[in-house]
Design a protein around this motif. Structure first.
Motif, PDB file in Angstrom:
ATOM      1  N   ASP A 295       0.760  -1.343  -0.122  1.00 48.66           N
ATOM      2  CA  ASP A 295       0.184   0.123   0.147  1.00 48.66           C
ATOM      3  C   ASP A 295       0.821   1.155   0.146  1.00 48.66           C
ATOM      4  O   ASP A 295       0.370   2.182  -0.655  1.00 48.66           O
ATOM      5  CB  ASP A 295      -1.030  -0.117   1.039  1.00 48.66           C
ATOM      6  CG  ASP A 295      -2.160  -1.041   0.946  1.00 48.66           C
ATOM      7  OD1 ASP A 295      -2.263  -1.572  -0.020  1.00 48.66           O
ATOM      8  OD2 ASP A 295      -2.889  -1.030   1.867  1.00 48.66           O
ATOM      9  N   ASN A 296       2.006   1.129   0.692  1.00 53.21           N
ATOM     10  CA  ASN A 296       2.910   2.418   0.693  1.00 53.21           C
ATOM     11  C   ASN A 296       3.259   2.643  -0.608  1.00 53.21           C
ATOM     12  O   ASN A 296       3.452   3.745  -1.160  1.00 53.21           O
ATOM     13  CB  ASN A 296       4.005   2.154   1.641  1.00 53.21           C
ATOM     14  CG  ASN A 296       3.579   2.236   3.078  1.00 53.21           C
ATOM     15  OD1 ASN A 296       2.357   3.133   3.354  1.00 53.21           O
ATOM     16  ND2 ASN A 296       4.395   1.711   4.011  1.00 53.21           N
ATOM     17  N   ASN A 297       3.761   1.465  -1.220  1.00 52.72           N
ATOM     18  CA  ASN A 297       4.377   1.911  -2.693  1.00 52.72           C
ATOM     19  C   ASN A 297       2.877   2.230  -3.635  1.00 52.72           C
ATOM     20  O   ASN A 297       3.435   2.964  -4.602  1.00 52.72           O
ATOM     21  CB  ASN A 297       4.756   0.247  -3.183  1.00 52.72           C
ATOM     22  CG  ASN A 297       6.294   0.031  -2.804  1.00 52.72           C
ATOM     23  OD1 ASN A 297       7.254   0.597  -3.259  1.00 52.72           O
ATOM     24  ND2 ASN A 297       6.099  -0.932  -2.045  1.00 52.72           N
ATOM     25  N   ILE A 298       1.703   1.854  -3.714  1.00 53.71           N
ATOM     26  CA  ILE A 298       0.984   2.246  -4.260  1.00 53.71           C
ATOM     27  C   ILE A 298       0.718   3.819  -4.034  1.00 53.71           C
ATOM     28  O   ILE A 298       0.693   4.671  -5.038  1.00 53.71           O
ATOM     29  CB  ILE A 298      -0.433   1.543  -3.948  1.00 53.71           C
ATOM     30  CG1 ILE A 298      -0.501   0.030  -4.627  1.00 53.71           C
ATOM     31  CG2 ILE A 298      -1.645   2.278  -4.606  1.00 53.71           C
ATOM     32  CD1 ILE A 298      -1.606  -0.755  -3.926  1.00 53.71           C
ATOM     33  N   GLU A 299       0.772   4.349  -2.923  1.00 54.73           N
ATOM     34  CA  GLU A 299       0.825   5.771  -2.558  1.00 54.73           C
ATOM     35  C   GLU A 299       1.921   6.348  -3.235  1.00 54.73           C
ATOM     36  O   GLU A 299       1.647   7.592  -3.589  1.00 54.73           O
ATOM     37  CB  GLU A 299       0.563   5.867  -1.118  1.00 54.73           C
ATOM     38  CG  GLU A 299      -0.758   5.487  -0.675  1.00 54.73           C
ATOM     39  CD  GLU A 299      -0.826   5.533   0.954  1.00 54.73           C
ATOM     40  OE1 GLU A 299      -0.037   5.710   1.677  1.00 54.73           O
ATOM     41  OE2 GLU A 299      -2.065   5.094   1.633  1.00 54.73           O
TER      42      GLU A 299
ATOM     43  N   PRO B   7      -4.663   2.802  -2.266  1.00 59.31           N
ATOM     44  CA  PRO B   7      -5.103   1.290  -2.001  1.00 59.31           C
ATOM     45  C   PRO B   7      -6.635   1.363  -1.764  1.00 59.31           C
ATOM     46  O   PRO B   7      -7.076   2.245  -1.112  1.00 59.31           O
ATOM     47  CB  PRO B   7      -4.170   1.223  -0.697  1.00 59.31           C
ATOM     48  CG  PRO B   7      -3.404   2.219  -0.555  1.00 59.31           C
ATOM     49  CD  PRO B   7      -3.831   3.215  -1.199  1.00 59.31           C
ATOM     50  N   LYS B   8      -7.152   0.278  -2.315  1.00 65.16           N
ATOM     51  CA  LYS B   8      -8.566   0.155  -2.140  1.00 65.16           C
ATOM     52  C   LYS B   8      -9.036  -0.768  -0.987  1.00 65.16           C
ATOM     53  O   LYS B   8      -8.456  -1.715  -0.820  1.00 65.16           O
ATOM     54  CB  LYS B   8      -9.201  -0.392  -3.505  1.00 65.16           C
ATOM     55  CG  LYS B   8      -8.977   0.204  -4.671  1.00 65.16           C
ATOM     56  CD  LYS B   8      -9.606   0.356  -5.817  1.00 65.16           C
ATOM     57  CE  LYS B   8      -9.506   1.250  -7.041  1.00 65.16           C
ATOM     58  NZ  LYS B   8      -8.458   2.363  -6.939  1.00 65.16           N
ATOM     59  N   PRO B   9     -10.040  -0.561  -0.268  1.00 63.46           N
ATOM     60  CA  PRO B   9     -10.591  -1.373   0.729  1.00 63.46           C
ATOM     61  C   PRO B   9     -11.108  -2.548   0.184  1.00 63.46           C
ATOM     62  O   PRO B   9     -11.742  -2.637  -1.013  1.00 63.46           O
ATOM     63  CB  PRO B   9     -11.455  -0.601   1.685  1.00 63.46           C
ATOM     64  CG  PRO B   9     -11.999   0.464   0.886  1.00 63.46           C
ATOM     65  CD  PRO B   9     -10.876   0.757  -0.408  1.00 63.46           C
ATOM     66  N   LEU B  10     -11.351  -3.852   0.797  1.00 63.24           N
ATOM     67  CA  LEU B  10     -12.307  -4.831   0.368  1.00 63.24           C
ATOM     68  C   LEU B  10     -13.463  -4.374   0.386  1.00 63.24           C
ATOM     69  O   LEU B  10     -14.046  -3.802   1.177  1.00 63.24           O
ATOM     70  CB  LEU B  10     -12.162  -6.027   1.442  1.00 63.24           C
ATOM     71  CG  LEU B  10     -10.767  -6.787   1.371  1.00 63.24           C
ATOM     72  CD1 LEU B  10     -10.837  -7.906   2.496  1.00 63.24           C
ATOM     73  CD2 LEU B  10     -10.513  -7.422   0.132  1.00 63.24           C
ATOM     74  N   SER B  11     -14.270  -4.870  -0.646  1.00 62.54           N
ATOM     75  CA  SER B  11     -15.571  -4.810  -0.934  1.00 62.54           C
ATOM     76  C   SER B  11     -16.558  -5.717   0.214  1.00 62.54           C
ATOM     77  O   SER B  11     -15.998  -6.450   0.848  1.00 62.54           O
ATOM     78  CB  SER B  11     -16.079  -5.140  -2.254  1.00 62.54           C
ATOM     79  OG  SER B  11     -16.256  -6.351  -2.241  1.00 62.54           O
ATOM     80  N   ALA B  12     -17.749  -4.911   0.424  1.00 65.66           N
ATOM     81  CA  ALA B  12     -18.369  -5.640   1.454  1.00 65.66           C
ATOM     82  C   ALA B  12     -18.705  -7.177   0.793  1.00 65.66           C
ATOM     83  O   ALA B  12     -18.999  -7.846   1.767  1.00 65.66           O
ATOM     84  CB  ALA B  12     -19.976  -5.146   1.815  1.00 65.66           C
TER      85      ALA B  12
END
Length: 145
Positions: free
Chosen positions: A55-59, A65-70
């Protein structure tokens, strides 16, 4: 190197780590064995370390970074809930974890081929995740009958 492929690969790695963390945390809540719960906590920590790095690399690349969907969360709970409804033994729960590792490895191996032009950092993270799963497998194999 291809920035789009790199971000896409990082996204897949992030999502995979998040799915594993969510599933393992749910299993940990169902486990009635202190020792096994500690093993799950260790595996969760290993996945969280990789998730944070990815996620740090994505930023750093300007992404989010995307959260998990419900839906993914619910699907995981249903699948694990069904498989552990009457059997929360260490052997059964270990089989579930090991199957999850196998599915993850198949995906990761496919990513190595699909994202051939991704930056080396992303490819290295993919290998790190594969290596971590191989190491963690040994933890759960010992619980099989």
């Amino acid at each position: 190197m291809d920035t789009e492929q790199t971000l896409e690969l990082f996204g897949k790695l992030s999502n995979g780590a998040k799915v594993a963390i969510h599933s393992l945390e749910y299993m940990r809540g169902k486990s009635q064995d202190t020792e096994f719960s500690k093993e799950l906590a260790g595996t969760i920590a290993a996945y969280k370390q990789i998730e944070n790095s990815v996620d740090n690399n994505i930023e750093k690349m300007g992404g989010s970074p995307k959260p998990l969907s419900a839906w993914i969360k619910l699907n995981g709970k249903i699948a694990i809930g069904y498989k552990t409804f009457v059997d929360t033994s260490k052997p059964n729960m270990s089989k579930i974890v090991l199957r999850g590792f196998d599915r993850g490895e198949k995906s990761l191996e496919g990513y190595e081929k699909k994202y051939i032009n991704a930056e080396d950092t992303a490819k290295e993270m993919c290998k790190e995740l594969l290596d971590m799963q191989q190491k963690e497998k040994r933890v759960y194999v010992k619980y099989l009958n």
